[in-house]
Scaffold this active site. Structure first.
Site, PDB file in Angstrom:
ATOM      1  N   LYS A 245       0.821  -1.219   0.000  1.00 54.92           N
ATOM      2  CA  LYS A 245       0.000   0.000   0.000  1.00 54.92           C
ATOM      3  C   LYS A 245       0.860   1.277   0.000  1.00 54.92           C
ATOM      4  CE  LYS A 245      -2.411   0.390   3.706  1.00 54.92           C
ATOM      5  NZ  LYS A 245      -2.415   1.522   4.656  1.00 54.92           N
TER       6      LYS A 245
ATOM      7  N   ARG B 285      -9.574   4.750  10.255  1.00 56.66           N
ATOM      8  CA  ARG B 285      -9.344   3.375  10.675  1.00 56.66           C
ATOM      9  C   ARG B 285     -10.619   2.712  11.179  1.00 56.66           C
ATOM     10  NH1 ARG B 285      -3.985   2.050  10.865  1.00 56.66           N
ATOM     11  NH2 ARG B 285      -2.554   3.759  11.255  1.00 56.66           N
TER      12      ARG B 285
ATOM     13  N   ARG C 281      11.840  -9.517   4.153  1.00 55.36           N
ATOM     14  CA  ARG C 281      12.292  -8.134   4.261  1.00 55.36           C
ATOM     15  C   ARG C 281      13.532  -7.999   5.149  1.00 55.36           C
ATOM     16  NH1 ARG C 281       7.499  -3.952   5.227  1.00 55.36           N
ATOM     17  NH2 ARG C 281       7.644  -4.827   7.290  1.00 55.36           N
TER      18      ARG C 281
ATOM     19  N   ARG D  94      13.983  -7.529  10.187  1.00 54.82           N
ATOM     20  CA  ARG D  94      13.217  -6.789  11.188  1.00 54.82           C
ATOM     21  C   ARG D  94      12.716  -7.735  12.264  1.00 54.82           C
ATOM     22  NH1 ARG D  94       8.668  -2.716   9.262  1.00 54.82           N
ATOM     23  NH2 ARG D  94       7.682  -3.957  10.867  1.00 54.82           N
TER      24      ARG D  94
ATOM     25  N   ARG E 202      -0.340  -9.896  12.759  1.00 55.54           N
ATOM     26  CA  ARG E 202      -0.562  -8.510  12.306  1.00 55.54           C
ATOM     27  C   ARG E 202      -1.627  -8.465  11.213  1.00 55.54           C
ATOM     28  NH1 ARG E 202       4.912  -6.797  10.282  1.00 55.54           N
ATOM     29  NH2 ARG E 202       3.822  -5.111   9.224  1.00 55.54           N
TER      30      ARG E 202
END
Ligand SMILES: [Zn+2]
Length: 217
Positions: free
Chosen positions: A13, A88, A127, A160, A171
């Site tokens: 996004k 949100r 990542r 990460r 998540r």
């Protein structure tokens, strides 16, 4: 174009928001950023927001919406804007809708970037970040020239901390729970446009532009 972007972690996004901002010449408006600015500069809205923050409470929706509306009146947002991370919740979406209608600037569309959980997990766990220059890599899409080493500065890359699979799945789950009713809200009002985000970044941008070409701005 006046856009709201939705999409779970891993859907890309942020990248798409930057692309759209560039192509349409409109700003990305981040409520986190404008809230911080107001508080730092002690504006009326900033002082108001701080009274809640100091008590450890959320800043009320109407205060945030007022900040967003003020930001939209700046010259760079004349042709439109992309809202990033807001709304949100359904109450926030309702407050925003009322304010936009009053300003005569209703949303053009709400874009939902869709991706299967497994693919999002694969992207996110691939990542890696450079601890020195903060450049990010993705083993699947944007690997460093030399495995495990930053192209820019030669440091050893790190994964990460929250990018292990279980955390990533959690998540995504939390995101879906939080946005399900928001999606329904925008779908019911005819704003929601779904973009299949399971492709290369450039292809996803092309798909998005094709969808937006059909929208009366
Ligand atoms: Zn580096």
């Amino acid at each position: 174009m006046r856009l709201v972007l939705l999409g779970p972690p891993g859907a890309g996004k942020g990248t798409q928001a930057a692309q759209l901002a560039h192509r349409f010449g409109i700003p990305q408006i981040s409520t986190g950023d404008i809230l911080r600015e107001h508080v730092q500069e002690n504006t009326m809205l900033g002082v108001k927001a701080r009274t809640f923050m100091d008590r450890g409470e959320y800043v009320p929706d109407d205060v945030v919406v007022e900040m967003v509306m003020e930001r939209m009146q700046e010259p760079d947002a004349e042709k439109g804007f992309i809202l990033d991370g807001f709304p949100r919740t359904v109450p926030q979406a309702e407050a925003l809708e009322v304010a936009l209608a009053e300003a005569g600037r209703p949303l053009s569309a709400v874009l939902k970037f869709s991706i299967a959980d497994d693919m999002a997990v694969r992207r996110l766990t691939a990542r890696w970040t450079c601890p020195n220059c903060k450049r990010t890599y993705n083993l699947e899409f944007k690997p460093p020239a030399q495995e495990g080493i930053c192209d820019e500065c030669g440091y050893v890359l790190e994964r990460r901390a929250d990018d292990d699979e279980l955390t990533v799945r959690r998540r995504i789950e939390v995101y879906r729970e939080q946005t399900a009713s928001l999606e329904r809200f925008y779908r019911d009002r005819g704003y929601l446009r779904e973009v299949d985000a399971q492709a290369r970044e450039a292809d996803v941008t092309d798909r998005t532009m094709a969808i937006l070409a059909d929208i009366k701005d």
